[in-house]
Design a protein around this motif. Structure first.
Motif, PDB file in Angstrom:
ATOM      1  N   MET A  40      47.326  50.600  55.856  1.00 42.33           N
ATOM      2  CA  MET A  40      46.631  50.891  54.636  1.00 42.33           C
ATOM      3  C   MET A  40      45.255  49.876  55.042  1.00 42.33           C
ATOM      4  O   MET A  40      44.094  50.139  54.634  1.00 42.33           O
ATOM      5  CB  MET A  40      47.253  50.526  53.407  1.00 42.33           C
ATOM      6  CG  MET A  40      48.290  51.534  52.926  1.00 42.33           C
ATOM      7  SD  MET A  40      49.300  51.118  51.688  1.00 42.33           S
ATOM      8  CE  MET A  40      47.991  51.344  50.391  1.00 42.33           C
ATOM      9  N   ARG A  41      45.331  48.699  55.154  1.00 39.87           N
ATOM     10  CA  ARG A  41      44.791  47.540  55.259  1.00 39.87           C
ATOM     11  C   ARG A  41      43.679  47.980  56.329  1.00 39.87           C
ATOM     12  O   ARG A  41      42.418  47.946  56.197  1.00 39.87           O
ATOM     13  CB  ARG A  41      45.206  46.195  55.486  1.00 39.87           C
ATOM     14  CG  ARG A  41      44.298  45.067  55.847  1.00 39.87           C
ATOM     15  CD  ARG A  41      44.654  43.932  56.507  1.00 39.87           C
ATOM     16  NE  ARG A  41      45.164  44.347  58.039  1.00 39.87           N
ATOM     17  CZ  ARG A  41      46.173  43.728  58.442  1.00 39.87           C
ATOM     18  NH1 ARG A  41      46.622  42.526  57.951  1.00 39.87           N
ATOM     19  NH2 ARG A  41      46.746  44.374  59.649  1.00 39.87           N
ATOM     20  N   ASP A  46      42.435  50.011  49.665  1.00 36.22           N
ATOM     21  CA  ASP A  46      42.713  48.913  48.470  1.00 36.22           C
ATOM     22  C   ASP A  46      41.981  47.603  48.865  1.00 36.22           C
ATOM     23  O   ASP A  46      42.550  46.455  48.759  1.00 36.22           O
ATOM     24  CB  ASP A  46      44.109  48.665  48.566  1.00 36.22           C
ATOM     25  CG  ASP A  46      45.052  49.793  47.596  1.00 36.22           C
ATOM     26  OD1 ASP A  46      44.176  50.311  46.838  1.00 36.22           O
ATOM     27  OD2 ASP A  46      45.940  49.978  48.030  1.00 36.22           O
ATOM     28  N   MET A  47      40.808  47.703  49.472  1.00 34.06           N
ATOM     29  CA  MET A  47      39.896  46.656  49.662  1.00 34.06           C
ATOM     30  C   MET A  47      39.114  46.300  48.693  1.00 34.06           C
ATOM     31  O   MET A  47      38.822  47.079  47.859  1.00 34.06           O
ATOM     32  CB  MET A  47      39.115  46.904  51.126  1.00 34.06           C
ATOM     33  CG  MET A  47      39.609  47.300  52.390  1.00 34.06           C
ATOM     34  SD  MET A  47      40.910  45.790  52.830  1.00 34.06           S
ATOM     35  CE  MET A  47      39.852  44.741  53.424  1.00 34.06           C
ATOM     36  N   PHE A  56      42.201  42.605  51.095  1.00 36.34           N
ATOM     37  CA  PHE A  56      43.294  43.616  50.862  1.00 36.34           C
ATOM     38  C   PHE A  56      44.124  43.349  49.749  1.00 36.34           C
ATOM     39  O   PHE A  56      44.898  42.377  49.539  1.00 36.34           O
ATOM     40  CB  PHE A  56      43.943  44.250  52.107  1.00 36.34           C
ATOM     41  CG  PHE A  56      45.164  45.154  51.858  1.00 36.34           C
ATOM     42  CD1 PHE A  56      44.833  46.337  51.829  1.00 36.34           C
ATOM     43  CD2 PHE A  56      46.346  44.646  51.641  1.00 36.34           C
ATOM     44  CE1 PHE A  56      45.870  47.503  51.746  1.00 36.34           C
ATOM     45  CE2 PHE A  56      47.653  45.723  51.574  1.00 36.34           C
ATOM     46  CZ  PHE A  56      47.107  46.839  51.462  1.00 36.34           C
ATOM     47  N   LEU A  57      44.112  44.291  48.564  1.00 35.97           N
ATOM     48  CA  LEU A  57      44.848  43.966  47.421  1.00 35.97           C
ATOM     49  C   LEU A  57      45.580  45.289  47.118  1.00 35.97           C
ATOM     50  O   LEU A  57      44.841  46.268  46.434  1.00 35.97           O
ATOM     51  CB  LEU A  57      43.951  43.522  46.296  1.00 35.97           C
ATOM     52  CG  LEU A  57      44.652  42.873  44.961  1.00 35.97           C
ATOM     53  CD1 LEU A  57      45.688  41.953  45.012  1.00 35.97           C
ATOM     54  CD2 LEU A  57      43.738  42.565  44.009  1.00 35.97           C
ATOM     55  N   LYS A 129      39.473  41.501  38.520  1.00 36.31           N
ATOM     56  CA  LYS A 129      39.288  42.688  37.810  1.00 36.31           C
ATOM     57  C   LYS A 129      39.978  43.893  38.304  1.00 36.31           C
ATOM     58  O   LYS A 129      40.603  44.615  37.793  1.00 36.31           O
ATOM     59  CB  LYS A 129      37.764  43.116  37.612  1.00 36.31           C
ATOM     60  CG  LYS A 129      37.049  42.160  36.608  1.00 36.31           C
ATOM     61  CD  LYS A 129      35.486  42.421  36.838  1.00 36.31           C
ATOM     62  CE  LYS A 129      34.713  41.370  35.587  1.00 36.31           C
ATOM     63  NZ  LYS A 129      33.475  41.533  35.803  1.00 36.31           N
ATOM     64  N   LYS A 130      39.927  43.922  39.538  1.00 34.72           N
ATOM     65  CA  LYS A 130      40.918  44.958  40.392  1.00 34.72           C
ATOM     66  C   LYS A 130      42.268  44.946  40.105  1.00 34.72           C
ATOM     67  O   LYS A 130      42.949  45.763  39.846  1.00 34.72           O
ATOM     68  CB  LYS A 130      40.639  44.968  42.021  1.00 34.72           C
ATOM     69  CG  LYS A 130      41.395  45.950  42.644  1.00 34.72           C
ATOM     70  CD  LYS A 130      40.936  45.955  44.261  1.00 34.72           C
ATOM     71  CE  LYS A 130      41.908  46.757  45.010  1.00 34.72           C
ATOM     72  NZ  LYS A 130      41.567  48.370  44.785  1.00 34.72           N
ATOM     73  N   LEU A 131      42.655  43.567  40.294  1.00 32.47           N
ATOM     74  CA  LEU A 131      44.146  43.384  39.851  1.00 32.47           C
ATOM     75  C   LEU A 131      44.667  44.259  38.677  1.00 32.47           C
ATOM     76  O   LEU A 131      45.508  44.889  38.414  1.00 32.47           O
ATOM     77  CB  LEU A 131      44.579  42.003  39.981  1.00 32.47           C
ATOM     78  CG  LEU A 131      46.013  41.704  39.653  1.00 32.47           C
ATOM     79  CD1 LEU A 131      47.159  41.950  40.712  1.00 32.47           C
ATOM     80  CD2 LEU A 131      46.171  40.063  39.343  1.00 32.47           C
ATOM     81  N   ARG A 132      43.755  43.594  37.485  1.00 35.63           N
ATOM     82  CA  ARG A 132      44.086  43.991  36.198  1.00 35.63           C
ATOM     83  C   ARG A 132      43.955  45.531  36.155  1.00 35.63           C
ATOM     84  O   ARG A 132      44.692  46.312  35.567  1.00 35.63           O
ATOM     85  CB  ARG A 132      43.318  43.152  35.216  1.00 35.63           C
ATOM     86  CG  ARG A 132      43.726  41.460  35.482  1.00 35.63           C
ATOM     87  CD  ARG A 132      42.753  40.829  34.406  1.00 35.63           C
ATOM     88  NE  ARG A 132      43.430  41.138  33.058  1.00 35.63           N
ATOM     89  CZ  ARG A 132      42.946  40.337  32.047  1.00 35.63           C
ATOM     90  NH1 ARG A 132      41.924  39.561  31.890  1.00 35.63           N
ATOM     91  NH2 ARG A 132      43.417  40.605  30.734  1.00 35.63           N
TER      92      ARG A 132
END
Length: 147
Positions: A40-41, A46-47, A56-57, A129-132
């Motif tokens: 995926m990375r 998910d970058m 990558f998150l 912000k992406k995490l949330r």
């Protein structure tokens, strides 16, 4: 697992230079990326594109509303790697509600917002912000589930 506020406590007690040292210590704590996520990375999924460093998150929320943070940041990007490590420590294997209740500005909570340049601050805020957003999106998708 410590909360973001608990992680921030030592940062609040030290001067500017020591805050940076504390931050960089977290760079060594980020777990290695599990092999199954490497494709995926490597394919650019998910970058966090707003961050100059390749971050990558990947975020998962399971049936019990437990968040799983899977991340990879190169060692050559110690500030971003350290920040992701802090987020991993604060939110991995925790309830999604904990993410929703976390401070809106983690850099301020850590006493780092005035220490880092504008571009770096924007990149780190984008990671958060992406995490949330991912947690919220996965919760919503789960609650809407199959009919």
């Amino acid at each position: 697992m410590p909360t973001l506020d608990e992680i921030a406590e030592p940062f609040e007690m030290v001067d500017r230079d020591m805050r940076i040292e504390l931050l960089l210590e977290y760079a060594e704590k980020l777990p290695e990326l599990p092999e199954e996520y490497a494709p995926m990375r490597d394919n650019g999924l998910d970058m966090v594109h707003e961050c100059q460093s390749p971050v990558f998150l990947h975020v998962e929320v399971d049936d019990n509303e437990i968040v799983h943070v899977i991340a990879d940041v190169p060692r050559e990007a110690p500030t971003a790697r350290a920040f992701v490590s802090i987020l991993h420590e604060a939110f991995d294997d925790e309830l999604a509600q904990k993410v929703a209740e976390a401070p809106n500005d983690p850099l301020r909570a850590l006493g780092l917002s005035k220490l880092l340049g504008m571009q770096r601050t924007q990149g780190l805020n984008a990671i958060y912000k992406k995490l949330r957003a991912e947690v919220q999106k996965k919760q919503k998708a789960r609650s809407n589930g199959p009919a």
